[in-house]
Design a protein around this motif. Structure first.
Motif, PDB file in Angstrom:
ATOM      1  N   PRO A 111       4.550  -6.497  61.867  1.00 18.38           N
ATOM      2  CA  PRO A 111       5.264  -7.687  62.341  1.00 18.38           C
ATOM      3  C   PRO A 111       6.754  -7.599  62.015  1.00 18.38           C
ATOM      4  O   PRO A 111       7.144  -7.021  60.998  1.00 18.38           O
ATOM      5  N   SER A 112       7.565  -8.169  62.852  1.00 17.47           N
ATOM      6  CA  SER A 112       9.007  -8.166  62.606  1.00 17.47           C
ATOM      7  C   SER A 112       9.340  -9.135  61.476  1.00 17.47           C
ATOM      8  O   SER A 112       8.557 -10.023  61.118  1.00 17.47           O
ATOM      9  N   ARG A 113      10.528  -8.972  60.934  1.00 16.47           N
ATOM     10  CA  ARG A 113      10.976  -9.826  59.826  1.00 16.47           C
ATOM     11  C   ARG A 113      10.983 -11.301  60.226  1.00 16.47           C
ATOM     12  O   ARG A 113      10.560 -12.177  59.472  1.00 16.47           O
ATOM     13  N   ALA A 114      11.457 -11.585  61.435  1.00 16.91           N
ATOM     14  CA  ALA A 114      11.518 -12.976  61.900  1.00 16.91           C
ATOM     15  C   ALA A 114      10.126 -13.581  62.026  1.00 16.91           C
ATOM     16  O   ALA A 114       9.924 -14.764  61.749  1.00 16.91           O
ATOM     17  N   GLU A 115       9.150 -12.760  62.430  1.00 11.33           N
ATOM     18  CA  GLU A 115       7.772 -13.253  62.519  1.00 11.33           C
ATOM     19  C   GLU A 115       7.212 -13.534  61.132  1.00 11.33           C
ATOM     20  O   GLU A 115       6.518 -14.532  60.925  1.00 11.33           O
ATOM     21  N   LEU A 116       7.514 -12.665  60.178  1.00  5.93           N
ATOM     22  CA  LEU A 116       7.030 -12.864  58.819  1.00  5.93           C
ATOM     23  C   LEU A 116       7.596 -14.129  58.196  1.00  5.93           C
ATOM     24  O   LEU A 116       6.937 -14.796  57.390  1.00  5.93           O
ATOM     25  N   PHE A 117       8.830 -14.495  58.559  1.00  7.08           N
ATOM     26  CA  PHE A 117       9.448 -15.711  58.044  1.00  7.08           C
ATOM     27  C   PHE A 117       8.987 -16.964  58.795  1.00  7.08           C
ATOM     28  O   PHE A 117       9.351 -18.076  58.431  1.00  7.08           O
ATOM     29  N   GLY A 118       8.217 -16.802  59.864  1.00  6.26           N
ATOM     30  CA  GLY A 118       7.752 -17.952  60.616  1.00  6.26           C
ATOM     31  C   GLY A 118       8.754 -18.497  61.605  1.00  6.26           C
ATOM     32  O   GLY A 118       8.654 -19.647  62.051  1.00  6.26           O
ATOM     33  N   ALA A 119       9.726 -17.653  61.998  1.00 11.93           N
ATOM     34  CA  ALA A 119      10.748 -18.103  62.944  1.00 11.93           C
ATOM     35  C   ALA A 119      10.283 -17.960  64.386  1.00 11.93           C
ATOM     36  O   ALA A 119      10.711 -18.728  65.259  1.00 11.93           O
ATOM     37  N   THR A 120       9.440 -16.978  64.664  1.00 10.70           N
ATOM     38  CA  THR A 120       9.049 -16.689  66.043  1.00 10.70           C
ATOM     39  C   THR A 120       7.676 -16.047  66.101  1.00 10.70           C
ATOM     40  O   THR A 120       7.212 -15.451  65.120  1.00 10.70           O
ATOM     41  N   PHE A 121       7.027 -16.190  67.249  1.00 13.43           N
ATOM     42  CA  PHE A 121       5.864 -15.394  67.615  1.00 13.43           C
ATOM     43  C   PHE A 121       6.243 -14.597  68.855  1.00 13.43           C
ATOM     44  O   PHE A 121       6.613 -15.178  69.867  1.00 13.43           O
ATOM     45  N   ILE A 122       6.161 -13.274  68.783  1.00 15.26           N
ATOM     46  CA  ILE A 122       6.314 -12.452  69.984  1.00 15.26           C
ATOM     47  C   ILE A 122       4.911 -12.250  70.536  1.00 15.26           C
ATOM     48  O   ILE A 122       4.083 -11.566  69.935  1.00 15.26           O
ATOM     49  N   ALA A 123       4.644 -12.911  71.669  1.00  8.56           N
ATOM     50  CA  ALA A 123       3.292 -12.938  72.205  1.00  8.56           C
ATOM     51  C   ALA A 123       3.313 -12.561  73.679  1.00  8.56           C
ATOM     52  O   ALA A 123       4.026 -13.180  74.472  1.00  8.56           O
ATOM     53  N   ASP A 124       2.548 -11.538  74.048  1.00  8.41           N
ATOM     54  CA  ASP A 124       2.463 -11.075  75.435  1.00  8.41           C
ATOM     55  C   ASP A 124       1.028 -11.194  75.935  1.00  8.41           C
ATOM     56  O   ASP A 124       0.090 -10.795  75.239  1.00  8.41           O
ATOM     57  N   GLY A 125       0.879 -11.722  77.147  1.00 10.41           N
ATOM     58  CA  GLY A 125      -0.450 -11.877  77.726  1.00 10.41           C
ATOM     59  C   GLY A 125      -1.109 -13.171  77.287  1.00 10.41           C
ATOM     60  O   GLY A 125      -0.780 -13.751  76.240  1.00 10.41           O
ATOM     61  N   LYS A 126      -2.037 -13.616  78.091  1.00  8.66           N
ATOM     62  CA  LYS A 126      -2.695 -14.899  77.850  1.00  8.66           C
ATOM     63  C   LYS A 126      -3.346 -15.008  76.471  1.00  8.66           C
ATOM     64  O   LYS A 126      -3.144 -16.012  75.769  1.00  8.66           O
ATOM     65  N   PRO A 127      -4.122 -14.009  76.003  1.00  6.63           N
ATOM     66  CA  PRO A 127      -4.763 -14.151  74.688  1.00  6.63           C
ATOM     67  C   PRO A 127      -3.755 -14.342  73.547  1.00  6.63           C
ATOM     68  O   PRO A 127      -3.973 -15.170  72.656  1.00  6.63           O
ATOM     69  N   GLU A 128      -2.662 -13.570  73.557  1.00  7.17           N
ATOM     70  CA  GLU A 128      -1.685 -13.697  72.475  1.00  7.17           C
ATOM     71  C   GLU A 128      -0.951 -15.035  72.543  1.00  7.17           C
ATOM     72  O   GLU A 128      -0.648 -15.644  71.507  1.00  7.17           O
ATOM     73  N   VAL A 129      -0.637 -15.489  73.741  1.00  9.15           N
ATOM     74  CA  VAL A 129       0.024 -16.789  73.892  1.00  9.15           C
ATOM     75  C   VAL A 129      -0.885 -17.898  73.366  1.00  9.15           C
ATOM     76  O   VAL A 129      -0.436 -18.797  72.638  1.00  9.15           O
ATOM     77  N   LEU A 130      -2.165 -17.843  73.712  1.00  6.69           N
ATOM     78  CA  LEU A 130      -3.106 -18.847  73.216  1.00  6.69           C
ATOM     79  C   LEU A 130      -3.159 -18.849  71.692  1.00  6.69           C
ATOM     80  O   LEU A 130      -3.162 -19.905  71.051  1.00  6.69           O
ATOM     81  N   THR A 131      -3.200 -17.664  71.107  1.00  5.03           N
ATOM     82  CA  THR A 131      -3.255 -17.569  69.650  1.00  5.03           C
ATOM     83  C   THR A 131      -1.996 -18.137  69.010  1.00  5.03           C
ATOM     84  O   THR A 131      -2.061 -18.883  68.018  1.00  5.03           O
ATOM     85  N   ALA A 132      -0.829 -17.816  69.578  1.00  5.40           N
ATOM     86  CA  ALA A 132       0.428 -18.306  69.024  1.00  5.40           C
ATOM     87  C   ALA A 132       0.503 -19.830  69.098  1.00  5.40           C
ATOM     88  O   ALA A 132       0.893 -20.494  68.127  1.00  5.40           O
ATOM     89  N   VAL A 133       0.121 -20.399  70.232  1.00  9.30           N
ATOM     90  CA  VAL A 133       0.127 -21.858  70.368  1.00  9.30           C
ATOM     91  C   VAL A 133      -0.800 -22.481  69.339  1.00  9.30           C
ATOM     92  O   VAL A 133      -0.442 -23.443  68.630  1.00  9.30           O
TER      93      VAL A 133
END
Length: 451
Positions: free
Chosen positions: A192-214
């Motif tokens: 995971p990127s640093r920004a993801e580890l800090f809780g700033a962003t989710f980089i999510a591609d495709g329907k399954p990842e978007v659902l998980t991020a939401v």
């Protein structure tokens, strides 16, 4: 001294201390149970009018009575604030803030020494200063907000009520892809990127990842979901004109949010990005400074909110590439405000300060930029009543139960006593230190310069 005398003295001292403590505690409890504003002119934020002198009683965290008469309950209130004919308005609301990103410079964000303690310290100070500027409620539309919100709600830090989005949700190479050039894709390389580890962003591609991020954001308490639907000016990889996320991906985010009784708002500037988002079912668009009359008509027809900002001019601290990307946005905002108003679009107001903490003190001054298109009464309505209506879209996911943005019986007691009449002189709102005599949030006095 005999032991018995010593014991009597100690016992007497203890009884005296206990009595004084009990009296102090009782007074404290009583003094904070009800407060009355005497002789104030109340701003009706829905109808944009100012009342004749009234008395307003607050019991606990709710406005209990508004009456010209001096009622029995008002007479018995332990705290009486003599309003002297000054103006009582709802607490101000900013629906596009980034409490963390706005409290840290880009240098601090990228520093190897950045940690959660420093983030909480910096953003906590920013939150307290924001509350003292009269902003009693804000919608945080992206960033690692949950620890700060929790600290505010627990009373450990002073700050406004927060409607949190949590980590922004972005496609790879989207507006929320904050990776540095040496950080590779989590999907391909497992880190995971640093920004993801800090809780700033989710980089999510495709329907399954978007659902998980939401669902991850909803799990942590998000009141709405923020999706990146188009290019941005403060991101490195995406040109301003690009459209982000497929219709299927956006529809998945909308469905997951609606399953939890809330909504998706999108970052988008262009016609294509906004129209695709509307087709996917989003309820709100952040920015939109480059949209056409056709798109604004569609938004008005479907009741889509436009959460708009009058963005700051370029500053010396900005990267030249960012300045270039901002040109069409700054040009567009001069057109979109009056056109959206004319077409009847539901407009909300926010500031969207990022990575320049020194700008935060200008938050109130940015209200005055609206004078080019709106009257003082329309402005005051927008930053109280209208913005509160947008907050209410969170439904049961709203972290605070009760009505905001109005001074009316039964509403939550978020109030400001203004020295003067902002309907005649809206610049009073840009002088919170001098002109905001009382600031109340949730029935508690945050500031009181009266008596």
């Amino acid at each position: 001294m005999y032991p018995s005398q010593s014991l009597i003295i100690k016992l007497s001292s203890f009884i005296l201390f206990s009595t004084l403590w009990a009296v102090s505690f009782a007074t404290w409890s009583q003094d904070h149970s009800s407060i009355v504003f005497q002789n104030v002119r109340v701003f009706d934020s829905k109808n944009m009018i100012l009342s004749e002198p009234q008395n307003v009683l607050v019991v606990k965290n709710t406005i209990a009575q508004i009456d010209k008469a001096w009622t029995k309950e008002m007479r018995s209130a332990p705290i009486k604030i003599k309003g002297k004919g000054k103006t009582l308005i709802p607490g101000l609301i900013d629906v596009h803030v980034h409490l963390v990103f706005g409290s840290l410079s880009m240098v601090e964000m990228m520093s190897p020494g950045l940690n959660q303690e420093l983030i909480l310290e910096k953003s906590g100070k920013g939150a307290e200063e924001m509350l003292l500027r009269g902003f009693t409620s804000v919608r945080d539309v992206g960033g690692p907000i949950f620890p700060l919100k929790r600290a505010i709600d627990q009373g450990k830090i002073q700050g406004p009520r927060v409607w949190p989005s949590g980590a922004v949700i972005s496609q790879t190479a989207g507006h929320g892809d904050f990776r540095t050039p040496d950080e590779r894709s989590r999907k391909f390389f497992g880190q995971p990127s640093r920004a993801e580890l800090f809780g700033a962003t989710f980089i999510a591609d495709g329907k399954p990842e978007v659902l998980t991020a939401v669902r991850e954001n909803l799990r942590f308490g998000a009141s709405q979901i923020k999706l990146m639907a188009g290019g941005g000016t403060s991101s490195a990889y995406d040109p301003i004109d690009v459209t982000q996320y497929t219709l299927e991906e956006m529809e998945a985010a909308v469905e997951a949010a609606e399953d939890w009784g809330t909504y998706v708002t999108v970052h988008a500037y262009t016609d294509r990005a906004v129209q695709k988002a509307i087709k996917a079912g989003v309820k709100c668009v952040e920015h939109g400074q480059m949209v056409s009359e056709e798109t604004l008509k569609l938004m008005a027809e479907k009741g889509i909110w436009l959460s708009l900002q009058n963005l700051m001019d370029d500053s010396p601290n900005m990267d030249p590439a960012r300045r270039e990307k901002r040109k069409p946005v700054l040009e567009g905002q001069k057109k979109v405000w009056p056109l959206a108003k004319e077409l009847g679009v539901q407009i909300a107001w926010g500031t969207d300060f990022l990575f320049e903490p020194e700008l935060n003190k200008e938050q109130n001054a940015y209200i005055l930029k609206l004078l080019e298109w709106f009257s003082p009464s329309e402005i005051l309505k927008m930053i109280t009543y209208d913005n509160a209506r947008l907050l209410s879209l969170s439904g049961n996911r709203s972290p605070y139960k009760g009505q905001l943005g109005v001074v009316s019986q039964g509403a939550l007691a978020d109030l400001i006593l203004v020295d003067g009449n902002p309907l005649e002189d809206i610049s009073l709102l840009a002088q919170p230190e001098e002109k905001f005599l009382v600031i109340m949030k949730d029935g508690k006095l945050v500031k009181n310069k009266m008596d």
